[in-house]
Design an enzyme around this catalytic site. Structure first.
Site, short mmCIF file in Angstrom:
data_model
loop_
_atom_site.label_atom_id
_atom_site.label_comp_id
_atom_site.label_asym_id
_atom_site.label_seq_id
_atom_site.Cartn_x
_atom_site.Cartn_y
_atom_site.Cartn_z
N ARG A 68 1.84 -10.78 10.37
CA ARG A 68 3.16 -10.18 10.66
C ARG A 68 4.27 -11.14 10.25
NH1 ARG A 68 1.68 -6.01 9.76
NH2 ARG A 68 -0.25 -7.11 9.29
N ASP A 120 -3.73 7.31 4.37
CA ASP A 120 -3.21 5.98 4.69
C ASP A 120 -3.97 5.41 5.89
OD1 ASP A 120 -1.56 3.75 4.64
OD2 ASP A 120 -0.02 4.68 5.89
N GLU A 121 -4.04 4.07 5.97
CA GLU A 121 -4.70 3.38 7.10
C GLU A 121 -6.11 3.94 7.33
OE1 GLU A 121 -3.45 0.81 8.20
OE2 GLU A 121 -1.26 0.91 8.30
N GLN A 175 -8.11 -5.17 8.88
CA GLN A 175 -7.10 -4.76 9.86
C GLN A 175 -7.59 -3.61 10.74
OE1 GLN A 175 -2.78 -5.03 8.64
NE2 GLN A 175 -3.67 -4.96 6.58
N LYS A 185 0.82 -1.21 0.00
CA LYS A 185 0.00 0.00 0.00
C LYS A 185 0.85 1.26 0.00
CE LYS A 185 -0.67 0.25 5.01
NZ LYS A 185 0.07 1.51 5.21
N THR A 186 1.96 1.26 0.77
CA THR A 186 2.80 2.46 0.81
C THR A 186 3.40 2.74 -0.55
OG1 THR A 186 3.33 1.99 3.13
CG2 THR A 186 4.75 3.55 1.99
#
Length: 708
Positions: free
Chosen positions: A646, A225-226, A256, A30-31
């Site tokens: 993770r 973002d997020e 998430q 995503k970044t």
């Protein structure tokens, strides 16, 4: 500017025909989409960098994004018609947190919300003290509950009058009344809290069309973002900034969303489609982090939640290692087993300690793992450990130091003048704050102004002027006299040791005073390492003054050195040290972290411990028989999904058959999430074996070495 992207990422970068939602699964890049889109907007589409804002939630994420954008655009020129060949001014791009953006807006528009441009920002401890004063209690749990309620009201754009009208119980009414007084006190102090940094710009934009349009024209494309972590206030701010142009890309993942307890709401994702009917939804489902077995476990777990958007992660990393599930007799056996298996795994894989993370649901689970890791001499870093500079007694002294260096530091003034108590109460400070706000001066300067006598009596003004005279005397000496001499006189003048023993029980006071002495010793003999002075940054990782200076280029030659150096130089070093404790480091150490704190991170090998009913999922109630509502289980399931994803190469789950709770031992059930993972692997090894002795462990490692 978008080479090397997969088709979904490419679409997310290039789409500019309206509002866009990029549903980015864990580890799906995503970044990269956000940073590449910024580059595409500037280089290919001719957007001015100053008209673009990328907003995220943490300073670390913003710093990473800023660095990646800088590298992407380094040396680049624009290719859009009319701007060909122009070098990209990277520094003009706004890449920051929601709260940093709020600060920028409020500094520019302070007069429209009744603040001076140099308004103060209160930290959590400052606000805790204000709520405590309103409640007139020392019950920390009650104070935190009211503080949290105020935060949720502000994040939900509920004003004090609405909170009071909606109160149905005595506790709710009490909290709402404190909220009313709390807001009035902040305004009188010409100060804001963390939540106000977003609330006030949102209310301003809603009420003032001219200001709103000015910012809509300044920030012409937004990247968020997020997005799944936004609350009602942040979503309102986004809508108001986007305006009728609706030029934005929101990037997030409904799977998430794990911050419902602090006001974040998944409704913002569904609301986007209602508020922006032409919203383009793009899904990123290719995972670049984990193996197929790990992703299958994650997909299987999250499939039990109702879905806003269907999404299934996949990977080209191959099947990978089996996901292991190991029961343990109790928490001590669990810690022994995990640490030994981690050591053996590291040896077999020729890995490093930094490749491993031990994740858990609650901080209370960390202690036993710390004990075993220390016993086995395995280095570790504890995420979320209390920084030395975050301790209340150190922040108290730092408030004095900050005020000596800058008398206009209003939060430092309020903390210092009220700690220890000097007979200066909230009513006096509110009147002072109101006067300073109208005069557009700092609280310190306002104390000496003649007009204050019309608001306060001589009896109220006298102790404040005595305090300010004391600070001015120290300030006059701080530039020339040895730091040790000024510090000694400061401590003699504020009687801090007596205050600690009056305010806390003897054991607490002694611990706090020991920290104070260590801090003063470090200041006087700066250059010694914290372990020599006993300063522990938390979690087994210690940061030295020398290391901090080397990292920033400050040394004794720069005037930051020995006891003969002045206090102003040391104050600058304190500011550097407190900031540097949060700097990114990657020591070769096992990471101990809650799952919440691990979000956004990844590790080659993860041990997820305490996978039991009541812990993961967390019950959220002290009553074992209380029903757990579906919304809580769904958020806990998303937390499990975050924990699983993770892991890059291997994932190991453990649970206890029995666990100590208070003074009794309870029987534990494996987490329902283990069954939901649908693991078809061989049965886990039995847990009835006693933990290996150090001698057995050494023999086992020797056997491994012999077989290498």
């Amino acid at each position: 500017m978008s080479a090397g992207l997969n088709p979904a990422q490419h679409e997310g970068v290039r789409y500019l025909d309206g509002p866009c939602l990029v549903l980015a699964g864990a580890g799906s890049g995503k970044t990269r989409v956000i940073t590449q889109k910024i580059a595409h907007l500037i280089v290919d589409k001719g957007f001015e960098p100053r008209h673009i804002a990328a907003v995220t939630f943490t300073n670390k994420a913003a710093a990473e994004m800023r660095e990646r954008v800088g590298k992407l655009l380094e040396g680049k020129t624009m290719s859009a018609p009319g701007k060909e060949g122009r070098k990209v001014p990277v520094g003009q791009i706004t890449v920051c947190t929601f709260h940093s953006l709020g600060v920028q807006i409020l500094r520019k528009e302070a007069e429209h919300v009744g603040l001076k441009p140099q308004f103060s920002i209160m930290d959590s401890d400052d606000c805790f003290g204000m709520v405590q004063e309103q409640l007139a209690t020392t019950d920390k749990q009650l104070i935190r509950r009211v503080q949290n309620a105020i935060s949720l009201w502000k994040n939900g754009l509920v004003v004090p009058e609405q909170a009071l009208a909606a109160a149905q119980t005595e506790d709710e009414q009490m909290a709402a009344l404190v909220y009313c007084s709390y807001v009035a006190t902040l305004h009188a102090y010409q100060a804001v809290d963390f939540d106000d940094l977003i609330r006030l710009p949102t209310e301003l934009f809603a009420a003032n069309e001219a200001v709103r349009e000015r910012w809509q024209n300044r920030l012409r494309y937004l990247l968020i973002d997020e997005y799944q972590d936004t609350n009602a206030c942040q979503y309102s701010l986004l809508k108001l900034l986007a305006g009728p142009r609706a030029a934005f890309t929101a990037v997030g993942d409904d799977d998430q969303a794990i911050y419902g307890w602090r006001g974040a709401t998944l409704e913002n994702l569904s609301q986007l489609q209602t508020d922006f009917p032409n919203l383009r939804v793009i899904k990123l489902e290719q995972n670049y982090r984990s193996t197929l077995r790990i992703l299958t476990a994650a997909n299987n777990v999250i499939a039990h939640n109702p879905k806003l958007f269907e999404k299934k992660l996949w990977s080209e990393h191959g099947m990978g290692d089996s996901v292991s599930v190991t029961p343990a007799n109790d928490e001590e056996h669990e810690a022994e087993s995990v640490v030994f298996r981690l050591s053996a795994h590291k040896f077999e894989r020729r890995a490093q300690f930094r490749d491993y993370a031990i994740l858990y649901r609650g901080n209370f689970q960390a202690r036993i793992f710390e004990q075993v890791l220390r016993r086995e001499r395995i280095p570790y870093v504890l995420s979320g450990g209390t920084s030395f500079f975050d301790r209340a007694e150190i922040k108290d002294l730092c408030a004095y130091l900050r005020l000596i260096a800058n008398p206009d530091d209003d939060p430092a003034f309020i903390r210092a003048i009220t700690t220890p108590k000097r007979g200066i109460g909230s009513v006096t400070l509110e009147a002072l704050g109101s006067f300073a706000g109208q005069a557009k001066v700092s609280l310190f300067e306002a104390v000496y102004m003649g007009g204050l006598a019309a608001r306060l009596t001589d009896r109220q003004i006298e102790p404040m002027r005595a305090f300010c005279d004391f600070i001015q005397r120290l300030t006059a000496r701080a530039e020339h006299d040895p730091a040790s001499s000024v510090l000694d006189d400061m401590m003699d003048g504020i009687h801090y040791e007596a205050y600690l023993y009056d305010a806390f029980d003897e054991r607490q006071a002694q611990g706090k005073w020991t920290n104070v002495l260590e801090f003063l010793q470090w200041l006087k003999k700066k250059g010694t390492k914290p372990e020599a002075a006993g300063i522990d940054a938390g979690g087994g990782a210690q940061t030295g003054a020398v290391e901090a200076e080397e990292a920033t280029g400050y040394d004794n030659a720069d005037g930051f050195g020995d006891t003969g150096k002045n206090l102003l130089g040391l104050i600058q070093t304190v500011a550097l040290m407190s900031m540097l404790e949060g700097r990114d480091e990657d020591p070769d150490a096992v990471k101990l972290s809650t799952v919440h704190a691990s979000k956004g991170l990844e590790y080659p090998h993860v041990f997820l411990v305490g996978c039991e009913e009541g812990i993961m999922p967390h019950r959220g109630s002290s009553d074992d028989d209380a029903p757990v509502d579906d919304a809580r289980i769904e958020e806990e399931r998303r937390l499990m999904y975050v924990a699983i994803t993770r892991a890059q190469r291997s994932l190991h789950l453990t649970y206890c058959k029995k666990r100590k709770r208070a003074r009794e031992t309870i029987v534990c059930e494996p987490s329902r999430f283990i069954k939901e993972m649908l693991l078809d692997e061989a049965p886990p090894p039995g847990a009835d074996e006693a933990p290996m002795t150090p001698k057995d462990r050494l023999a086992s490692l020797k056997a491994l070495l012999g077989g290498a």
